[in-house]
Design a protein around this motif. Structure first.
Motif, PDB file in Angstrom:
ATOM      1  N   ASP A  81      28.974 -10.294  -7.679  1.00 33.59           N
ATOM      2  CA  ASP A  81      29.269 -11.585  -8.296  1.00 33.59           C
ATOM      3  C   ASP A  81      30.764 -11.858  -8.408  1.00 33.59           C
ATOM      4  N   ARG A  82      31.555 -11.056  -7.750  1.00 34.52           N
ATOM      5  CA  ARG A  82      33.008 -11.216  -7.704  1.00 34.52           C
ATOM      6  C   ARG A  82      33.480 -10.698  -6.347  1.00 34.52           C
ATOM      7  N   PRO A  83      34.703 -11.021  -5.955  1.00 37.48           N
ATOM      8  CA  PRO A  83      35.181 -10.498  -4.661  1.00 37.48           C
ATOM      9  C   PRO A  83      35.096  -8.970  -4.617  1.00 37.48           C
ATOM     10  N   VAL A  84      34.590  -8.465  -3.516  1.00 34.22           N
ATOM     11  CA  VAL A  84      34.432  -7.022  -3.340  1.00 34.22           C
ATOM     12  C   VAL A  84      35.688  -6.491  -2.656  1.00 34.22           C
ATOM     13  N   PRO A  85      36.321  -5.463  -3.228  1.00 32.63           N
ATOM     14  CA  PRO A  85      37.550  -4.915  -2.625  1.00 32.63           C
ATOM     15  C   PRO A  85      37.315  -4.391  -1.205  1.00 32.63           C
ATOM     16  N   ALA A  86      38.339  -4.473  -0.386  1.00 29.74           N
ATOM     17  CA  ALA A  86      38.245  -4.079   1.023  1.00 29.74           C
ATOM     18  C   ALA A  86      37.694  -2.670   1.231  1.00 29.74           C
ATOM     19  N   PRO A  87      38.118  -1.654   0.454  1.00 28.21           N
ATOM     20  CA  PRO A  87      37.557  -0.312   0.681  1.00 28.21           C
ATOM     21  C   PRO A  87      36.049  -0.248   0.407  1.00 28.21           C
ATOM     22  N   VAL A  88      35.577  -1.033  -0.553  1.00 22.51           N
ATOM     23  CA  VAL A  88      34.146  -1.066  -0.856  1.00 22.51           C
ATOM     24  C   VAL A  88      33.401  -1.791   0.262  1.00 22.51           C
ATOM     25  N   LEU A  89      33.959  -2.909   0.738  1.00 24.62           N
ATOM     26  CA  LEU A  89      33.354  -3.617   1.865  1.00 24.62           C
ATOM     27  C   LEU A  89      33.254  -2.724   3.091  1.00 24.62           C
ATOM     28  N   ALA A  90      34.272  -1.935   3.335  1.00 22.93           N
ATOM     29  CA  ALA A  90      34.246  -1.020   4.476  1.00 22.93           C
ATOM     30  C   ALA A  90      33.102  -0.022   4.337  1.00 22.93           C
ATOM     31  N   GLU A  91      32.869   0.468   3.136  1.00 19.87           N
ATOM     32  CA  GLU A  91      31.772   1.409   2.934  1.00 19.87           C
ATOM     33  C   GLU A  91      30.416   0.725   3.048  1.00 19.87           C
ATOM     34  N   ILE A  92      30.302  -0.520   2.570  1.00 16.41           N
ATOM     35  CA  ILE A  92      29.051  -1.267   2.732  1.00 16.41           C
ATOM     36  C   ILE A  92      28.770  -1.463   4.219  1.00 16.41           C
ATOM     37  N   ASN A  93      29.787  -1.840   4.980  1.00 10.09           N
ATOM     38  CA  ASN A  93      29.613  -2.006   6.431  1.00 10.09           C
ATOM     39  C   ASN A  93      29.235  -0.691   7.098  1.00 10.09           C
ATOM     40  N   ALA A  94      29.839   0.414   6.674  1.00 10.66           N
ATOM     41  CA  ALA A  94      29.493   1.722   7.240  1.00 10.66           C
ATOM     42  C   ALA A  94      28.041   2.074   6.931  1.00 10.66           C
ATOM     43  N   ALA A  95      27.591   1.784   5.712  1.00 15.13           N
ATOM     44  CA  ALA A  95      26.198   2.046   5.349  1.00 15.13           C
ATOM     45  C   ALA A  95      25.256   1.164   6.165  1.00 15.13           C
TER      46      ALA A  95
ATOM     47  N   ILE B 212      30.803   3.740  -3.429  1.00 15.54           N
ATOM     48  CA  ILE B 212      29.424   3.321  -3.645  1.00 15.54           C
ATOM     49  C   ILE B 212      28.511   4.537  -3.502  1.00 15.54           C
ATOM     50  N   GLU B 213      27.296   4.380  -3.989  1.00 16.74           N
ATOM     51  CA  GLU B 213      26.264   5.396  -3.787  1.00 16.74           C
ATOM     52  C   GLU B 213      25.267   4.842  -2.777  1.00 16.74           C
ATOM     53  N   VAL B 214      24.933   5.605  -1.767  1.00 18.59           N
ATOM     54  CA  VAL B 214      24.002   5.177  -0.725  1.00 18.59           C
ATOM     55  C   VAL B 214      22.814   6.123  -0.726  1.00 18.59           C
ATOM     56  N   ILE B 215      21.624   5.557  -0.946  1.00 23.88           N
ATOM     57  CA  ILE B 215      20.404   6.347  -1.014  1.00 23.88           C
ATOM     58  C   ILE B 215      19.502   5.949   0.152  1.00 23.88           C
ATOM     59  N   PRO B 216      19.351   6.819   1.154  1.00 21.66           N
ATOM     60  CA  PRO B 216      18.455   6.498   2.278  1.00 21.66           C
ATOM     61  C   PRO B 216      17.029   6.277   1.777  1.00 21.66           C
ATOM     62  N   LEU B 217      16.355   5.280   2.339  1.00 16.65           N
ATOM     63  CA  LEU B 217      14.993   4.969   1.924  1.00 16.65           C
ATOM     64  C   LEU B 217      13.946   5.552   2.861  1.00 16.65           C
ATOM     65  N   THR B 218      14.309   5.778   4.109  1.00 13.21           N
ATOM     66  CA  THR B 218      13.427   6.427   5.086  1.00 13.21           C
ATOM     67  C   THR B 218      14.308   7.325   5.944  1.00 13.21           C
ATOM     68  N   PRO B 219      13.712   8.193   6.730  1.00  7.12           N
ATOM     69  CA  PRO B 219      14.527   9.047   7.602  1.00  7.12           C
ATOM     70  C   PRO B 219      15.260   8.277   8.701  1.00  7.12           C
ATOM     71  N   THR B 220      14.799   7.048   9.018  1.00  8.15           N
ATOM     72  CA  THR B 220      15.389   6.345  10.156  1.00  8.15           C
ATOM     73  C   THR B 220      16.131   5.068   9.806  1.00  8.15           C
ATOM     74  N   THR B 221      15.621   4.253   8.893  1.00 10.63           N
ATOM     75  CA  THR B 221      16.279   2.982   8.570  1.00 10.63           C
ATOM     76  C   THR B 221      16.189   2.674   7.092  1.00 10.63           C
ATOM     77  N   GLY B 222      17.147   1.880   6.641  1.00  9.53           N
ATOM     78  CA  GLY B 222      17.121   1.364   5.283  1.00  9.53           C
ATOM     79  C   GLY B 222      17.769   2.284   4.280  1.00  9.53           C
ATOM     80  N   ALA B 223      18.586   1.686   3.412  1.00  9.12           N
ATOM     81  CA  ALA B 223      19.210   2.423   2.319  1.00  9.12           C
ATOM     82  C   ALA B 223      19.468   1.480   1.167  1.00  9.12           C
ATOM     83  N   GLU B 224      19.439   2.023  -0.020  1.00  7.13           N
ATOM     84  CA  GLU B 224      19.821   1.277  -1.211  1.00  7.13           C
ATOM     85  C   GLU B 224      21.272   1.606  -1.533  1.00  7.13           C
ATOM     86  N   ILE B 225      22.036   0.588  -1.857  1.00  6.32           N
ATOM     87  CA  ILE B 225      23.426   0.770  -2.263  1.00  6.32           C
ATOM     88  C   ILE B 225      23.516   0.508  -3.755  1.00  6.32           C
ATOM     89  N   ARG B 226      24.169   1.413  -4.449  1.00  2.00           N
ATOM     90  CA  ARG B 226      24.388   1.276  -5.896  1.00  2.00           C
ATOM     91  C   ARG B 226      25.881   1.373  -6.187  1.00  2.00           C
TER      92      ARG B 226
END
Length: 92
Positions: A25-39, A6-20
């Motif tokens: 709309d379909r099951p998300v693979p485990a490695p992608v879910l792990a990265e979403i959780n890390a973000a 995934i691509e993670v774009i921080p929105l502020t220096p402290t909190t919030g990011a956009e994920i691209r």
């Protein structure tokens, strides 16, 4: 963290990011879910824009991240445990 799925774009220096680079709309693979959780851990809140999800699809994605809970003071969609309705600025 270097994200590979995934691509993670921080929105502020402290909190919030956009994920691209992910479709919810379909099951998300485990490695992608792990990265979403890390973000989420790194940025405290994430935004995944441009998703056309109905309540069931949204709930299915949420359940991939963990157990859904109802908050007693926030209205939920009728018949949809763990799916809460927030009104946007436009009133939708």
């Amino acid at each position: 963290m270097a994200y590979q799925h995934i691509e993670v774009i921080p929105l502020t220096p402290t909190t919030g990011a956009e994920i691209r680079g992910v479709r919810l709309d379909r099951p998300v693979p485990a490695p992608v879910l792990a990265e979403i959780n890390a973000a989420l851990d790194a940025h405290l809140m994430v935004f995944i824009r441009g998703q056309a999800l109905d309540a069931d699809s949204f709930g299915a994605f949420g359940a991939q991240l963990g157990e859904l809970h109802d908050e007693p003071f926030i209205p939920r969609l009728p018949g949809k445990n763990g799916i809460h309705h927030f009104r946007g600025v436009s009133g939708d």
